[in-house]
Motif scaffolding. Structure first.
Motif, PDB file in Angstrom:
ATOM      1  N   LEU A 210      89.501  62.863  -8.277  1.00 29.69           N
ATOM      2  CA  LEU A 210      90.308  61.844  -7.606  1.00 29.69           C
ATOM      3  C   LEU A 210      91.631  62.435  -7.127  1.00 29.69           C
ATOM      4  O   LEU A 210      92.111  62.102  -6.032  1.00 29.69           O
ATOM      5  N   GLU A 211      92.228  63.316  -7.940  1.00 32.15           N
ATOM      6  CA  GLU A 211      93.443  64.006  -7.510  1.00 32.15           C
ATOM      7  C   GLU A 211      93.163  64.908  -6.313  1.00 32.15           C
ATOM      8  O   GLU A 211      93.962  65.009  -5.378  1.00 32.15           O
ATOM      9  N   GLU A 212      92.014  65.566  -6.350  1.00 28.75           N
ATOM     10  CA  GLU A 212      91.620  66.446  -5.247  1.00 28.75           C
ATOM     11  C   GLU A 212      91.422  65.649  -3.959  1.00 28.75           C
ATOM     12  O   GLU A 212      91.863  66.057  -2.877  1.00 28.75           O
ATOM     13  N   ILE A 213      90.774  64.490  -4.082  1.00 27.35           N
ATOM     14  CA  ILE A 213      90.560  63.622  -2.919  1.00 27.35           C
ATOM     15  C   ILE A 213      91.900  63.147  -2.362  1.00 27.35           C
ATOM     16  O   ILE A 213      92.116  63.120  -1.140  1.00 27.35           O
ATOM     17  N   SER A 214      92.821  62.783  -3.254  1.00 28.21           N
ATOM     18  CA  SER A 214      94.138  62.318  -2.812  1.00 28.21           C
ATOM     19  C   SER A 214      94.864  63.391  -2.011  1.00 28.21           C
ATOM     20  O   SER A 214      95.503  63.102  -0.988  1.00 28.21           O
ATOM     21  N   SER A 215      94.759  64.640  -2.465  1.00 28.07           N
ATOM     22  CA  SER A 215      95.423  65.721  -1.738  1.00 28.07           C
ATOM     23  C   SER A 215      94.797  65.927  -0.369  1.00 28.07           C
ATOM     24  O   SER A 215      95.498  66.208   0.614  1.00 28.07           O
ATOM     25  N   TYR A 216      93.476  65.756  -0.280  1.00 30.83           N
ATOM     26  CA  TYR A 216      92.804  65.893   1.008  1.00 30.83           C
ATOM     27  C   TYR A 216      93.154  64.735   1.934  1.00 30.83           C
ATOM     28  O   TYR A 216      93.257  64.910   3.147  1.00 30.83           O
ATOM     29  N   GLU A 217      93.312  63.547   1.343  1.00 31.85           N
ATOM     30  CA  GLU A 217      93.662  62.384   2.160  1.00 31.85           C
ATOM     31  C   GLU A 217      95.071  62.499   2.734  1.00 31.85           C
ATOM     32  O   GLU A 217      95.402  61.816   3.703  1.00 31.85           O
ATOM     33  N   ASP A 218      95.908  63.340   2.140  1.00 33.75           N
ATOM     34  CA  ASP A 218      97.251  63.569   2.653  1.00 33.75           C
ATOM     35  C   ASP A 218      97.327  64.761   3.608  1.00 33.75           C
ATOM     36  O   ASP A 218      98.361  64.989   4.240  1.00 33.75           O
ATOM     37  N   ASP A 219      96.247  65.523   3.699  1.00 34.75           N
ATOM     38  CA  ASP A 219      96.237  66.751   4.496  1.00 34.75           C
ATOM     39  C   ASP A 219      95.830  66.428   5.936  1.00 34.75           C
ATOM     40  O   ASP A 219      94.681  66.058   6.188  1.00 34.75           O
ATOM     41  N   PRO A 220      96.746  66.552   6.898  1.00 38.28           N
ATOM     42  CA  PRO A 220      96.414  66.166   8.283  1.00 38.28           C
ATOM     43  C   PRO A 220      95.284  66.995   8.893  1.00 38.28           C
ATOM     44  O   PRO A 220      94.516  66.483   9.719  1.00 38.28           O
ATOM     45  N   ILE A 221      95.184  68.264   8.495  1.00 36.55           N
ATOM     46  CA  ILE A 221      94.099  69.092   9.048  1.00 36.55           C
ATOM     47  C   ILE A 221      92.756  68.545   8.583  1.00 36.55           C
ATOM     48  O   ILE A 221      91.816  68.392   9.380  1.00 36.55           O
ATOM     49  N   ASN A 222      92.654  68.233   7.298  1.00 36.17           N
ATOM     50  CA  ASN A 222      91.417  67.660   6.788  1.00 36.17           C
ATOM     51  C   ASN A 222      91.114  66.321   7.463  1.00 36.17           C
ATOM     52  O   ASN A 222      89.973  66.049   7.846  1.00 36.17           O
ATOM     53  N   ILE A 223      92.127  65.492   7.638  1.00 30.29           N
ATOM     54  CA  ILE A 223      91.927  64.160   8.227  1.00 30.29           C
ATOM     55  C   ILE A 223      91.391  64.260   9.646  1.00 30.29           C
ATOM     56  O   ILE A 223      90.438  63.560  10.021  1.00 30.29           O
ATOM     57  N   VAL A 224      91.987  65.121  10.455  1.00 29.25           N
ATOM     58  CA  VAL A 224      91.588  65.184  11.860  1.00 29.25           C
ATOM     59  C   VAL A 224      90.153  65.696  12.006  1.00 29.25           C
ATOM     60  O   VAL A 224      89.401  65.245  12.884  1.00 29.25           O
ATOM     61  N   PHE A 225      89.749  66.630  11.118  1.00 26.77           N
ATOM     62  CA  PHE A 225      88.365  67.103  11.143  1.00 26.77           C
ATOM     63  C   PHE A 225      87.403  66.019  10.646  1.00 26.77           C
ATOM     64  O   PHE A 225      86.341  65.800  11.240  1.00 26.77           O
ATOM     65  N   GLU A 226      87.755  65.345   9.554  1.00 28.89           N
ATOM     66  CA  GLU A 226      86.878  64.308   9.015  1.00 28.89           C
ATOM     67  C   GLU A 226      86.696  63.170  10.007  1.00 28.89           C
ATOM     68  O   GLU A 226      85.610  62.588  10.115  1.00 28.89           O
ATOM     69  N   ASN A 227      87.752  62.831  10.743  1.00 31.88           N
ATOM     70  CA  ASN A 227      87.635  61.789  11.774  1.00 31.88           C
ATOM     71  C   ASN A 227      86.623  62.181  12.837  1.00 31.88           C
ATOM     72  O   ASN A 227      85.877  61.330  13.350  1.00 31.88           O
ATOM     73  N   LEU A 228      86.593  63.469  13.170  1.00 31.48           N
ATOM     74  CA  LEU A 228      85.617  63.938  14.156  1.00 31.48           C
ATOM     75  C   LEU A 228      84.201  63.862  13.575  1.00 31.48           C
ATOM     76  O   LEU A 228      83.285  63.320  14.208  1.00 31.48           O
ATOM     77  N   TYR A 229      84.013  64.415  12.366  1.00 37.97           N
ATOM     78  CA  TYR A 229      82.684  64.428  11.755  1.00 37.97           C
ATOM     79  C   TYR A 229      82.115  63.016  11.600  1.00 37.97           C
ATOM     80  O   TYR A 229      80.926  62.784  11.816  1.00 37.97           O
ATOM     81  N   THR A 230      82.974  62.077  11.211  1.00 37.24           N
ATOM     82  CA  THR A 230      82.526  60.700  11.004  1.00 37.24           C
ATOM     83  C   THR A 230      81.914  60.115  12.268  1.00 37.24           C
ATOM     84  O   THR A 230      80.981  59.316  12.213  1.00 37.24           O
ATOM     85  N   ASN A 231      82.424  60.522  13.413  1.00 38.19           N
ATOM     86  CA  ASN A 231      81.959  59.959  14.684  1.00 38.19           C
ATOM     87  C   ASN A 231      80.919  60.811  15.403  1.00 38.19           C
ATOM     88  O   ASN A 231      80.317  60.356  16.375  1.00 38.19           O
ATOM     89  N   VAL A 232      80.723  62.045  14.933  1.00 36.11           N
ATOM     90  CA  VAL A 232      79.809  62.956  15.631  1.00 36.11           C
ATOM     91  C   VAL A 232      78.518  63.201  14.853  1.00 36.11           C
ATOM     92  O   VAL A 232      77.431  63.262  15.433  1.00 36.11           O
TER      93      VAL A 232
END
Length: 409
Positions: A124-146
């Motif tokens: 859960l701590e690891e997920i929280s750090s990823y949720e704050d990481d803009p690089i991870n967010i921008v990639f995940e947003n792409l994957y979610t839609n592609v």
């Protein structure tokens, strides 16, 4: 140099003996990752990876890690969409002891409730750090839609799914996938081959799953233009990912696309870095990446920039794409991409772990051992016209764009 055997217990073993080394790397690859999980159990494979290091039937967590780390070695693991890989780097004298430890981690873990809950908290701590990481967010947003559902979910899962995974679900998934028949073992470095094979043969197989073998899968990729722009507080930069459908790992243009990707975004001498950062000053960092599966692939550009430069950055990337699609300047960059790619592979084989990971990737995708030397020969065969054709095909596909911008409201 290479020995390949399917043992009586089902283990698929590749041995790369390198007598000039004083160390070895051991790799156990279970052919199951996040794409095999039910949606409600997202993060299950990653959780199993974590909890497996807590205790086995005969060892506690200290007894698992200490024998390897006290001699300067490394014991670790990672989870991907198709695999969970456990690996160790050790002095050669520790190979047999490391095999004993790793086989217990994989096939005899104790999934104690208190250990599961502890690791859930860590994840859960690891997920929280990823949720704050803009690089991870921008990639995940792409994957979610592609990507399709099985490949678009984050490997770590979501907070609610991780918290709700039950011990029984962990044990069922582990029983199904964590079997010798579903495992590839690669050892690279200096070791005694007969001793290693004898030890690996002692690992027991579960008879009821004796014929089970999992096949790696590929994502489905949407066939339409995608543009996503989202906002986040406390950002100073805009983060951009732009992608195109690209050849799969088994496609005839695979090697050509490797060369293309290398000259586009690998190193400070690459095309994107030179044009966008050095000449235009539009981004501090700009790279490309080529994600491949047996039946699918994506070519991705990543950059970060200010509000002031975002539009110009998008324009400049489009200019680079149009020039490549129209066969401009590829010849100038072709040799750089080809030579850098071959050079990087040559340097990687000096490292036993890199060697083992490269051989694993080639083996699971091609179904046979392909040496690094053979792989390099395939790259050497790539001609300029191959890269021109690959670029024209890729950049004629739909464009996928994900942007994460500062929330200035």
């Amino acid at each position: 140099m290479y020995t390949h055997e399917i043992l009586d217990n089902g283990l698929d073993v590749i041995l790369i003996n390198r007598d000039s080394m004083m160390s070895a790397s051991v790799l156990f690859c279970v052919k199951a990752g996040s794409s095999k999980e039910a949606k409600e159990n997202a993060g299950l494979s990653h959780l199993i990876e974590h909890v497996s290091f807590r205790a086995t039937k005969r060892k506690n967590t200290f007894e698992i890690k200490q024998p390897i780390e006290e001699v300067g070695g490394v014991l670790n693991a990672f989870t991907s969409k198709n695999f969970t890989v456990f690996f160790a780097k050790i002095p050669s004298l520790k190979v047999n002891e490391t095999l004993e430890i790793m086989s217990e981690i994989l096939y005899e873990p104790l999934f104690k409730e208190e250990d599961i809950e502890k690791e859930k908290g860590i994840i859960l701590e690891e997920i929280s750090s990823y949720e704050d990481d803009p690089i991870n967010i921008v990639f995940e947003n792409l994957y979610t839609n592609v990507y399709d559902d099985n490949f678009s979910r984050p490997i770590m899962g979501y907070k609610d799914t991780v918290m709700n995974i039950k011990k029984s679900t962990i044990e069922e998934f582990h029983y199904k996938y964590y079997q010798p028949e579903n495992t590839v073992v690669i050892i690279s470095g200096k070791f005694d081959e007969d001793s290693v094979l004898k030890q690996l043969n002692k690992i027991k197989s579960i008879e009821t799953l004796n014929s089970f073998k999992n096949n790696i899968t590929s994502p489905s990729i949407v066939d339409k233009e995608i543009f996503i722009k989202k906002y986040k507080n406390d950002l100073a930069s805009n983060y951009l990912v732009q992608g195109f459908k690209a050849p799969s790992k088994l496609d005839e243009y695979y090697y050509s696309t490797l060369v293309l990707n290398t000259f586009l975004g690998s190193g400070m001498s690459s095309l994107l870095f030179s044009r966008i950062r050095e000449e235009e000053g539009l981004a501090y960092e700009v790279t490309s990446d080529y994600e491949t599966y047996p039946k699918a692939g994506l070519l991705l550009f990543y950059a970060a920039t200010t509000d002031k430069n975002l539009e110009n950055l998008l324009r400049k990337i489009q200019e680079v794409v149009d020039d490549l699609k129209n066969n401009k300047e590829i010849e100038k960059w072709f040799n750089y991409g080809k030579n850098r790619l071959i050079g990087k592979l040559t340097l990687e084989v000096e490292n036993n772990l890199s060697m083992a990971l490269n051989i694993l990737d080639l083996y699971v995708n091609y179904g046979k051992i392909m040496t690094i030397e053979e792989f390099i020969k395939n790259i050497e065969k790539v001609e300029l016209y191959n890269v021109i054709e690959a670029a024209s095909n890729i950049f004629s596909n739909n464009k996928y764009v994900s942007i994460l911008s500062p929330n200035n409201q």
